[in-house]
Design a protein around this motif. Structure first.
Motif, PDB file in Angstrom:
ATOM      1  N   LEU A 110       9.618   4.005  -1.332  1.00  0.00           N
ATOM      2  CA  LEU A 110       8.351   3.664  -1.990  1.00  0.00           C
ATOM      3  C   LEU A 110       8.504   2.838  -3.268  1.00  0.00           C
ATOM      4  N   PRO A 111       9.535   3.046  -4.103  1.00  0.00           N
ATOM      5  CA  PRO A 111       9.651   2.183  -5.294  1.00  0.00           C
ATOM      6  C   PRO A 111       9.709   0.692  -4.964  1.00  0.00           C
ATOM      7  N   ALA A 112      10.187   0.343  -3.759  1.00  0.00           N
ATOM      8  CA  ALA A 112      10.250  -1.071  -3.379  1.00  0.00           C
ATOM      9  C   ALA A 112       8.866  -1.672  -3.189  1.00  0.00           C
ATOM     10  N   PHE A 113       7.837  -0.811  -3.128  1.00  0.00           N
ATOM     11  CA  PHE A 113       6.470  -1.323  -3.001  1.00  0.00           C
ATOM     12  C   PHE A 113       5.957  -1.913  -4.313  1.00  0.00           C
ATOM     13  N   LEU A 114       6.485  -1.465  -5.436  1.00  0.00           N
ATOM     14  CA  LEU A 114       5.915  -1.819  -6.744  1.00  0.00           C
ATOM     15  C   LEU A 114       5.849  -3.329  -7.002  1.00  0.00           C
ATOM     16  N   PRO A 115       6.886  -4.135  -6.656  1.00  0.00           N
ATOM     17  CA  PRO A 115       6.752  -5.581  -6.906  1.00  0.00           C
ATOM     18  C   PRO A 115       5.575  -6.223  -6.167  1.00  0.00           C
ATOM     19  N   SER A 116       5.096  -5.599  -5.113  1.00  0.00           N
ATOM     20  CA  SER A 116       3.967  -6.160  -4.367  1.00  0.00           C
ATOM     21  C   SER A 116       2.678  -6.138  -5.177  1.00  0.00           C
ATOM     22  N   LEU A 117       2.637  -5.339  -6.235  1.00  0.00           N
ATOM     23  CA  LEU A 117       1.407  -5.204  -7.019  1.00  0.00           C
ATOM     24  C   LEU A 117       1.035  -6.496  -7.735  1.00  0.00           C
ATOM     25  N   ARG A 118       1.928  -7.487  -7.727  1.00  0.00           N
ATOM     26  CA  ARG A 118       1.586  -8.777  -8.333  1.00  0.00           C
ATOM     27  C   ARG A 118       0.510  -9.503  -7.547  1.00  0.00           C
ATOM     28  N   ARG A 119       0.355  -9.144  -6.269  1.00  0.00           N
ATOM     29  CA  ARG A 119      -0.681  -9.769  -5.444  1.00  0.00           C
ATOM     30  C   ARG A 119      -1.940  -8.911  -5.450  1.00  0.00           C
ATOM     31  N   PHE A 120      -3.097  -9.559  -5.461  1.00  0.00           N
ATOM     32  CA  PHE A 120      -4.366  -8.838  -5.585  1.00  0.00           C
ATOM     33  C   PHE A 120      -4.547  -7.809  -4.477  1.00  0.00           C
ATOM     34  N   ARG A 121      -4.237  -8.187  -3.239  1.00  0.00           N
ATOM     35  CA  ARG A 121      -4.533  -7.278  -2.130  1.00  0.00           C
ATOM     36  C   ARG A 121      -3.718  -5.983  -2.212  1.00  0.00           C
ATOM     37  N   PHE A 122      -2.483  -6.068  -2.713  1.00  0.00           N
ATOM     38  CA  PHE A 122      -1.683  -4.857  -2.828  1.00  0.00           C
ATOM     39  C   PHE A 122      -2.026  -4.075  -4.096  1.00  0.00           C
ATOM     40  N   LEU A 123      -2.455  -4.779  -5.131  1.00  0.00           N
ATOM     41  CA  LEU A 123      -2.980  -4.087  -6.307  1.00  0.00           C
ATOM     42  C   LEU A 123      -4.247  -3.323  -5.925  1.00  0.00           C
ATOM     43  N   TRP A 124      -5.086  -3.958  -5.109  1.00  0.00           N
ATOM     44  CA  TRP A 124      -6.295  -3.282  -4.612  1.00  0.00           C
ATOM     45  C   TRP A 124      -5.913  -2.064  -3.769  1.00  0.00           C
ATOM     46  N   LEU A 125      -4.884  -2.214  -2.944  1.00  0.00           N
ATOM     47  CA  LEU A 125      -4.428  -1.098  -2.095  1.00  0.00           C
ATOM     48  C   LEU A 125      -4.030   0.098  -2.952  1.00  0.00           C
ATOM     49  N   ALA A 126      -3.213  -0.128  -3.960  1.00  0.00           N
ATOM     50  CA  ALA A 126      -2.802   0.960  -4.838  1.00  0.00           C
ATOM     51  C   ALA A 126      -3.995   1.534  -5.580  1.00  0.00           C
ATOM     52  N   GLY A 127      -4.894   0.663  -6.047  1.00  0.00           N
ATOM     53  CA  GLY A 127      -6.086   1.129  -6.748  1.00  0.00           C
ATOM     54  C   GLY A 127      -6.978   1.981  -5.876  1.00  0.00           C
ATOM     55  N   THR A 128      -7.084   1.616  -4.590  1.00  0.00           N
ATOM     56  CA  THR A 128      -7.894   2.405  -3.656  1.00  0.00           C
ATOM     57  C   THR A 128      -7.330   3.811  -3.487  1.00  0.00           C
ATOM     58  N   LEU A 129      -6.026   3.892  -3.295  1.00  0.00           N
ATOM     59  CA  LEU A 129      -5.396   5.209  -3.132  1.00  0.00           C
ATOM     60  C   LEU A 129      -5.581   6.067  -4.380  1.00  0.00           C
ATOM     61  N   VAL A 130      -5.412   5.466  -5.547  1.00  0.00           N
ATOM     62  CA  VAL A 130      -5.571   6.216  -6.796  1.00  0.00           C
ATOM     63  C   VAL A 130      -7.026   6.621  -6.997  1.00  0.00           C
ATOM     64  N   ALA A 131      -7.960   5.697  -6.766  1.00  0.00           N
ATOM     65  CA  ALA A 131      -9.378   5.992  -6.985  1.00  0.00           C
ATOM     66  C   ALA A 131      -9.866   7.122  -6.088  1.00  0.00           C
ATOM     67  N   VAL A 132      -9.471   7.094  -4.814  1.00  0.00           N
ATOM     68  CA  VAL A 132      -9.898   8.146  -3.891  1.00  0.00           C
ATOM     69  C   VAL A 132      -9.255   9.471  -4.277  1.00  0.00           C
ATOM     70  N   ALA A 133      -7.984   9.451  -4.677  1.00  0.00           N
ATOM     71  CA  ALA A 133      -7.322  10.689  -5.108  1.00  0.00           C
ATOM     72  C   ALA A 133      -8.024  11.291  -6.315  1.00  0.00           C
ATOM     73  N   LEU A 134      -8.428  10.452  -7.253  1.00  0.00           N
ATOM     74  CA  LEU A 134      -9.131  10.946  -8.439  1.00  0.00           C
ATOM     75  C   LEU A 134     -10.481  11.539  -8.070  1.00  0.00           C
ATOM     76  N   ALA A 135     -11.182  10.900  -7.141  1.00  0.00           N
ATOM     77  CA  ALA A 135     -12.489  11.416  -6.729  1.00  0.00           C
ATOM     78  C   ALA A 135     -12.355  12.705  -5.930  1.00  0.00           C
ATOM     79  N   GLU A 136     -11.358  12.766  -5.050  1.00  0.00           N
ATOM     80  CA  GLU A 136     -11.164  13.972  -4.241  1.00  0.00           C
ATOM     81  C   GLU A 136     -10.767  15.166  -5.103  1.00  0.00           C
ATOM     82  N   ASN A 137     -10.240  14.897  -6.277  1.00  0.00           N
ATOM     83  CA  ASN A 137      -9.833  15.980  -7.162  1.00  0.00           C
ATOM     84  C   ASN A 137     -11.028  16.757  -7.715  1.00  0.00           C
ATOM     85  N   LEU A 138     -12.225  16.285  -7.431  1.00  0.00           N
ATOM     86  CA  LEU A 138     -13.430  17.017  -7.829  1.00  0.00           C
ATOM     87  C   LEU A 138     -13.698  18.200  -6.908  1.00  0.00           C
ATOM     88  N   TYR A 139     -13.056  18.206  -5.737  1.00  0.00           N
ATOM     89  CA  TYR A 139     -13.150  19.385  -4.877  1.00  0.00           C
ATOM     90  C   TYR A 139     -12.330  20.521  -5.486  1.00  0.00           C
TER      91      TYR A 139
END
Length: 547
Positions: free
Chosen positions: A362-391
């Protein structure tokens, strides 16, 4: 059977090789790695050629987890429904099989109170329609509710491949589909229960596979696929639908001008799902905007609310079992740790989506964050995890729509690793699956010894509650039966009262034991049925003629 006699024990002095547990694991792992390396070298050119043929790849990947699970049927038959969630989803499927969205209130409904099932204003499941609709189709087409669960398992791996084709090369997409077939296939919880996350995972494949295609080419087809995925997610997990739809909107912001004209097609494709959801609300709760889930919360106080909300208060008398369930959920809600401790404590749940070997990459994924689509991918996973934590509590199927995104993260990381390192990681992941699958095919003693220590061992269920044996005994009794269920004080969570959509026409009617005087009313209502008593808390559970 000689090999299983040799490996019958993990104790060094109990087998002729003198091996201990670590020796067996090391030997098995080494052998698997050698086999996988040899097979990969021989098969790689053929796999690359196959990966470019979308139809054939999807068909093979869909069949793979289904055939692997069917091969286990002699030792592990189709799962027997167990527990309140299974029973509620199967009631929903049976209701749809009768071509209705809700059932009439039974005149003696007080005997049929059960967790996650409404008795008023209609007799209905509390859950959204998606999972029940898929179970219904399996029952109608194949004569088995579990058939649709198996097909959904195949659809996940095929769907992950199709989704990945929009993000990466055919070869890596095919490998991602193989990973999904192993992780979410024959041994997975979702394949061996009736309330898993398979339908939501398929919805996620449609959404996140259509997004890059729609962004690049906003055609009618791509817009319809995006709308269909969103609709399926709405019918399966409404709260997560809102999260996923919002994240999809963010993805399309940079290309909004280009895709704007096709957005109405997305909305039109989504409309049937919205209509079905509203129709279910109206049929079940008598209100277009009240979810069955919300009606259960109002009446019974469960399922409980988000952590920032007050605990719900029941608005009708609860049975002793419902009261215990309510108290347990209230306790979880009120004594839940703070937001960030709760978020940290749920990290272990994400192991469900990754083999241990994949975590190394997984650490090899981090350089991909320079591209918008992969930054969006990481942001989506984090955003949903934060929202699900309300359960106040959490299960992997809550975020099943993100399954293909987790696979995409793993594939992207592997793609950016050194090729030799990536092969080692894939060999280890493949060896992990083969080891546990072979264990399920092999010796019972080994499985019972080692299986319970594996986080992915959801198929090794047996009959811990004694339900299968009770059902077998009831099947051997001729005629229709009325079965009273007598719980011991303090019984909770293991629901036994479960009935079909048409209670009066069922072979077996399960009812709460409300005492001899009350029970007489139901016995008089069912004069032609033989009457039995089940005591689930006896060791083992006991079926006797009703006194």
């Amino acid at each position: 059977m000689f090999l299983f006699d040799v490996f019958r024990s993990f104790l060094p002095l109990h087998n002729p090789l003198g091996f201990g547990a670590s020796d067996f694991i090391e030997l098995a792992l080494a052998a698997l790695l050698v086999v996988l390396a040899f097979a990969a070298g021989r098969l790689a050119p053929a796999v690359q050629k196959l990966a470019a043929r979308t139809g054939w790849s999807m068909a093979i990947l869909a069949l793979l987890p289904i055939l692997l699970r069917l091969a286990l049927l002699p030792r592990f038959p189709a799962p027997s429904p167990a527990g309140a969630d299974d029973f509620s989803y199967l009631l929903l499927a049976d209701t749809l099989r009768h071509l209705r969205l809700a059932n009439a209130v039974h005149p003696l409904h007080r005997f049929f109170e059960a967790v996650f099932i409404l008795q008023q204003p209609t007799y209905s499941s509390i859950y959204p329609m998606g999972q029940g609709l898929v179970l219904f189709l399996g029952r109608v087409i194949f004569g088995s509710y579990w058939a649709s669960v198996l097909l959904t398992s195949g659809a996940i791996s095929a769907g992950c491949y199709w989704m990945l084709r929009g993000w990466t090369t055919p070869g890596w997409a095919f490998l991602g589909g193989l990973v999904a077939a192993c992780e979410f296939g024959p041994l997975c919880q979702w394949t061996n229960l009736y309330w898993g996350g398979g339908v939501s995972a398929v919805a996620g494949c449609l959404i996140f596979g259509a997004l890059p295609r729609f962004e690049k080419n906003p055609s009618t087809r791509n817009a319809a696929l995006l709308g269909a995925g969103l609709g399926l997610q709405l019918l399966t997990r409404p709260f997560e639908f809102v999260l996923v739809a919002a994240c999809a909107g963010v993805f399309l912001v940079p290309s909004l001008r280009r895709v704007a004209r096709a957005l109405p097609i997305v909305a039109v494709t989504l409309l049937p799902a919205v209509s079905l959801a509203l129709a279910q609300n109206k049929a079940v709760t008598r209100s277009w905007i009240t979810l069955p889930y919300a009606a259960s919360r109002y009446q019974y106080g469960v399922p409980t609310t988000f952590t920032f909300q007050a605990n719900p208060v029941p608005h009708q008398p609860l049975t002793p079992e419902q009261q215990l369930d309510y108290q347990a959920q209230t306790l979880i809600h009120d004594e839940s740790p703070g937001y960030f401790p709760r978020l940290f404590g749920r990290i272990g749940f994400y192991r469900f989506f990754f083999y241990p070997a994949l975590l190394v990459a997984l650490p090899a994924f981090l350089p991909s964050l320079r591209r918008f689509r992969f930054l969006w991918l990481a942001g989506t996973l984090v955003a949903v995890a934060l929202a699900e934590n309300l359960y106040p509590y959490f299960y992997p199927h809550y975020i099943a729509a993100l399954t293909c995104l987790f696979v995409l993260v793993a594939v992207t990381a592997l793609e950016r690793l050194n090729p030799s390192a990536a092969r080692v990681v894939l060999y280890l992941a493949g060896a992990h699956f083969i080891f546990w699958y072979a264990l399920h095919c092999g010796n019972n003693t080994l499985l019972m010894t080692a299986g319970r220590y594996d986080t992915g061992d959801f198929i090794n269920y047996g009959d811990p509650d004694g339900r299968i044996e009770i059902d077998r005994q009831l099947d051997g009794i001729p005629g229709r039966k009325l079965v009273f269920v007598r719980y011991s004080p303090g019984h909770m969570f293991h629901e036994w009262i479960h009935n079909a959509a048409d209670i009066d026409d069922s072979d077996v009617v399960w009812a709460a034991d409300l005492g001899a005087e009350e029970n007489a009313a139901l016995r008089d209502y069912c004069p032609t049925r033989s009457v039995w008593l089940v005591e689930p808390d006896a060791k083992p559970p006991r079926l006797t003629s009703y006194p």
